[in-house]
Motif scaffolding. Structure first.
Motif, PDB file in Angstrom:
ATOM      1  N   LEU A   3       0.853  -1.197   0.000  1.00 37.38           N
ATOM      2  CA  LEU A   3       0.000   0.000   0.000  1.00 37.38           C
ATOM      3  C   LEU A   3       0.879   1.233   0.000  1.00 37.38           C
ATOM      4  O   LEU A   3       1.816   1.340   0.792  1.00 37.38           O
ATOM      5  CB  LEU A   3      -0.902   0.009   1.245  1.00 37.38           C
ATOM      6  CG  LEU A   3      -1.743   1.266   1.484  1.00 37.38           C
ATOM      7  CD1 LEU A   3      -2.736   1.466   0.350  1.00 37.38           C
ATOM      8  CD2 LEU A   3      -2.464   1.167   2.804  1.00 37.38           C
ATOM      9  N   TYR A   4       0.587   2.162  -0.908  1.00 32.57           N
ATOM     10  CA  TYR A   4       1.363   3.390  -1.024  1.00 32.57           C
ATOM     11  C   TYR A   4       0.432   4.587  -1.075  1.00 32.57           C
ATOM     12  O   TYR A   4      -0.658   4.512  -1.639  1.00 32.57           O
ATOM     13  CB  TYR A   4       2.230   3.366  -2.297  1.00 32.57           C
ATOM     14  CG  TYR A   4       3.048   2.106  -2.435  1.00 32.57           C
ATOM     15  CD1 TYR A   4       4.224   1.932  -1.712  1.00 32.57           C
ATOM     16  CD2 TYR A   4       2.632   1.080  -3.280  1.00 32.57           C
ATOM     17  CE1 TYR A   4       4.972   0.777  -1.844  1.00 32.57           C
ATOM     18  CE2 TYR A   4       3.370  -0.079  -3.416  1.00 32.57           C
ATOM     19  CZ  TYR A   4       4.543  -0.228  -2.695  1.00 32.57           C
ATOM     20  OH  TYR A   4       5.271  -1.382  -2.813  1.00 32.57           O
ATOM     21  N   TYR A   5       0.861   5.711  -0.503  1.00 34.58           N
ATOM     22  CA  TYR A   5       0.085   6.932  -0.516  1.00 34.58           C
ATOM     23  C   TYR A   5       0.770   7.979  -1.380  1.00 34.58           C
ATOM     24  O   TYR A   5       2.003   8.061  -1.420  1.00 34.58           O
ATOM     25  CB  TYR A   5      -0.105   7.485   0.898  1.00 34.58           C
ATOM     26  CG  TYR A   5      -1.011   6.636   1.758  1.00 34.58           C
ATOM     27  CD1 TYR A   5      -2.390   6.801   1.715  1.00 34.58           C
ATOM     28  CD2 TYR A   5      -0.487   5.658   2.588  1.00 34.58           C
ATOM     29  CE1 TYR A   5      -3.230   6.007   2.488  1.00 34.58           C
ATOM     30  CE2 TYR A   5      -1.310   4.861   3.362  1.00 34.58           C
ATOM     31  CZ  TYR A   5      -2.680   5.053   3.310  1.00 34.58           C
ATOM     32  OH  TYR A   5      -3.502   4.262   4.065  1.00 34.58           O
ATOM     33  N   LYS A   7       1.380  11.815  -1.761  1.00 34.77           N
ATOM     34  CA  LYS A   7       1.305  13.049  -0.986  1.00 34.77           C
ATOM     35  C   LYS A   7       2.023  14.169  -1.729  1.00 34.77           C
ATOM     36  O   LYS A   7       3.163  14.009  -2.148  1.00 34.77           O
ATOM     37  CB  LYS A   7       1.943  12.876   0.394  1.00 34.77           C
ATOM     38  CG  LYS A   7       1.202  11.901   1.299  1.00 34.77           C
ATOM     39  CD  LYS A   7       1.852  11.846   2.663  1.00 34.77           C
ATOM     40  CE  LYS A   7       1.116  10.922   3.609  1.00 34.77           C
ATOM     41  NZ  LYS A   7       1.741  10.865   4.941  1.00 34.77           N
ATOM     42  N   GLN A  19      -4.244   6.906  -3.160  1.00 32.76           N
ATOM     43  CA  GLN A  19      -3.446   5.756  -2.737  1.00 32.76           C
ATOM     44  C   GLN A  19      -3.563   4.666  -3.791  1.00 32.76           C
ATOM     45  O   GLN A  19      -4.469   4.691  -4.632  1.00 32.76           O
ATOM     46  CB  GLN A  19      -3.909   5.222  -1.380  1.00 32.76           C
ATOM     47  CG  GLN A  19      -5.347   4.761  -1.356  1.00 32.76           C
ATOM     48  CD  GLN A  19      -5.638   3.808  -0.206  1.00 32.76           C
ATOM     49  OE1 GLN A  19      -5.031   2.736  -0.128  1.00 32.76           O
ATOM     50  NE2 GLN A  19      -6.537   4.191   0.672  1.00 32.76           N
ATOM     51  N   TYR A  20      -2.640   3.727  -3.747  1.00 34.31           N
ATOM     52  CA  TYR A  20      -2.657   2.628  -4.704  1.00 34.31           C
ATOM     53  C   TYR A  20      -1.953   1.434  -4.071  1.00 34.31           C
ATOM     54  O   TYR A  20      -1.170   1.590  -3.125  1.00 34.31           O
ATOM     55  CB  TYR A  20      -1.972   3.024  -6.021  1.00 34.31           C
ATOM     56  CG  TYR A  20      -0.618   3.678  -5.851  1.00 34.31           C
ATOM     57  CD1 TYR A  20       0.557   2.934  -5.960  1.00 34.31           C
ATOM     58  CD2 TYR A  20      -0.499   5.046  -5.585  1.00 34.31           C
ATOM     59  CE1 TYR A  20       1.802   3.527  -5.816  1.00 34.31           C
ATOM     60  CE2 TYR A  20       0.735   5.651  -5.432  1.00 34.31           C
ATOM     61  CZ  TYR A  20       1.886   4.889  -5.545  1.00 34.31           C
ATOM     62  OH  TYR A  20       3.113   5.486  -5.387  1.00 34.31           O
ATOM     63  N   TRP A 130       6.830   3.544  -3.430  1.00 36.08           N
ATOM     64  CA  TRP A 130       6.881   4.918  -2.921  1.00 36.08           C
ATOM     65  C   TRP A 130       7.601   5.792  -3.943  1.00 36.08           C
ATOM     66  O   TRP A 130       8.719   5.481  -4.347  1.00 36.08           O
ATOM     67  CB  TRP A 130       7.622   4.973  -1.590  1.00 36.08           C
ATOM     68  CG  TRP A 130       6.887   4.310  -0.463  1.00 36.08           C
ATOM     69  CD1 TRP A 130       7.164   3.093   0.089  1.00 36.08           C
ATOM     70  CD2 TRP A 130       5.758   4.812   0.232  1.00 36.08           C
ATOM     71  NE1 TRP A 130       6.271   2.807   1.089  1.00 36.08           N
ATOM     72  CE2 TRP A 130       5.394   3.846   1.206  1.00 36.08           C
ATOM     73  CE3 TRP A 130       5.003   5.990   0.135  1.00 36.08           C
ATOM     74  CZ2 TRP A 130       4.328   4.009   2.072  1.00 36.08           C
ATOM     75  CZ3 TRP A 130       3.936   6.159   1.003  1.00 36.08           C
ATOM     76  CH2 TRP A 130       3.601   5.186   1.953  1.00 36.08           C
TER      77      TRP A 130
END
Length: 280
Positions: A3-5, A7, A19-20, A130
């Motif tokens: 899980l990555y956000y 920003k 997110q993805y 990321w």
């Protein structure tokens, strides 16, 4: 599960990723019922499962993807024998609903077959892990292009609203220069009088008024937030003649740039002044 956000302070208001991630589910893995705050697409790469939404059940298998709209209650479950591997992306923005409609999604149709490389485009985003927001967006737009197959542009490319939107973007991108209505019309490949007519009809002000107002708004912010001289501020919005700039500024704000910059007058002015809503 990964899980990555995403920003960044650079997020556009039109459409942007939140997110993805990806998950190889265990047999019978389920999620929900749950309500999402944003748009959420899951793409099935292998296996199968079920999606339950709006009291309707969908069988979803590899090569298909499904959409959950904001504020919708959804439940999904991997197959007991062939659990799915899916990748997902959550996004938001004022243009999201329109883009999803162009893809074929609707509040009555939540599952679509992939015939345009959507799965590959989404995987390219997930593979970033990321990453900085600019890089994410460089992969996000090919994903949107795969979703829409170019239909969004083709559907709207000749509408008055689209021409005006392009005109505004052109003005904003060139606000630091001298801009003429003829130059904008040439860029859009339409007649100058036609541009003037549709711009006034949609925005309520003329193209030239929009140009001047936007320049004055930007100049007022520079006067407030920077130590640039008035001449430098004038140059930054395309005026090499300080006297011409000051005259237009006074006409727009009913005070000179020097008066605007003075703290007591400036504070009073922002309490009483409302920016032109058509500049948005």
């Amino acid at each position: 599960m990964k899980l990555y956000y995403a920003k960044s302070p650079l997020i556009s208001s039109d459409i942007y990723p939140m997110q993805y991630g990806e998950q190889q589910c265990n047999n019978g893995y389920s999620f929900g019922p749950a309500v999402r705050n944003f748009y959420l697409i899951h793409y099935i790469y292998s296996g199968q499962g079920e999606l339950h939404i709006n009291e309707k059940a969908y069988k979803v298998h590899a090569g298909q993807f499904f959409l959950i709209y904001p504020k919708q209650t959804a439940y999904y479950k991997a197959d007991d024998n062939e659990p799915w591997l899916y990748r997902w992306i959550e996004f938001d923005g004022s243009f999201s609903e329109k883009i999803m409609t162009v893809t074929g999604f609707s509040h009555e149709n939540h599952v679509i077959n992939d015939d345009n490389g959507v799965g590959n485009a989404l995987k390219n985003i997930i593979d970033l892990g990321w990453s900085d927001f600019e890089t994410i967006m460089s992969h996000f737009w090919p994903f949107i292009a795969a979703l829409t197959k170019g239909k969004l542009l083709k559907k709207d490319e000749n509408t008055a609203e689209t021409y005006v939107s392009y005109a505004k973007n052109y003005i904003r991108s060139n606000v630091h220069k001298r801009i003429s209505v003829s130059e904008i019309a040439h860029f859009l490949n339409i007649d100058r009088s036609h541009l003037a007519r549709i711009f006034k009809s949609i925005c309520g002000i003329s193209t030239q008024q929009f140009i001047i107002s936007l320049k004055m708004e930007m100049a007022s912010q520079s006067l407030k937030k920077s130590s640039m001289t008035i001449k430098e501020v004038a140059n930054s919005v395309g005026y090499d003649n300080q006297m011409e700039f000051s005259k237009l500024f006074k006409k727009h704000f009913n005070m000179t740039p020097t008066q605007w910059r003075e703290q007591d007058i400036f504070q009073q002015s922002i309490n009483n002044y409302e920016p032109n809503p058509f500049l948005k």
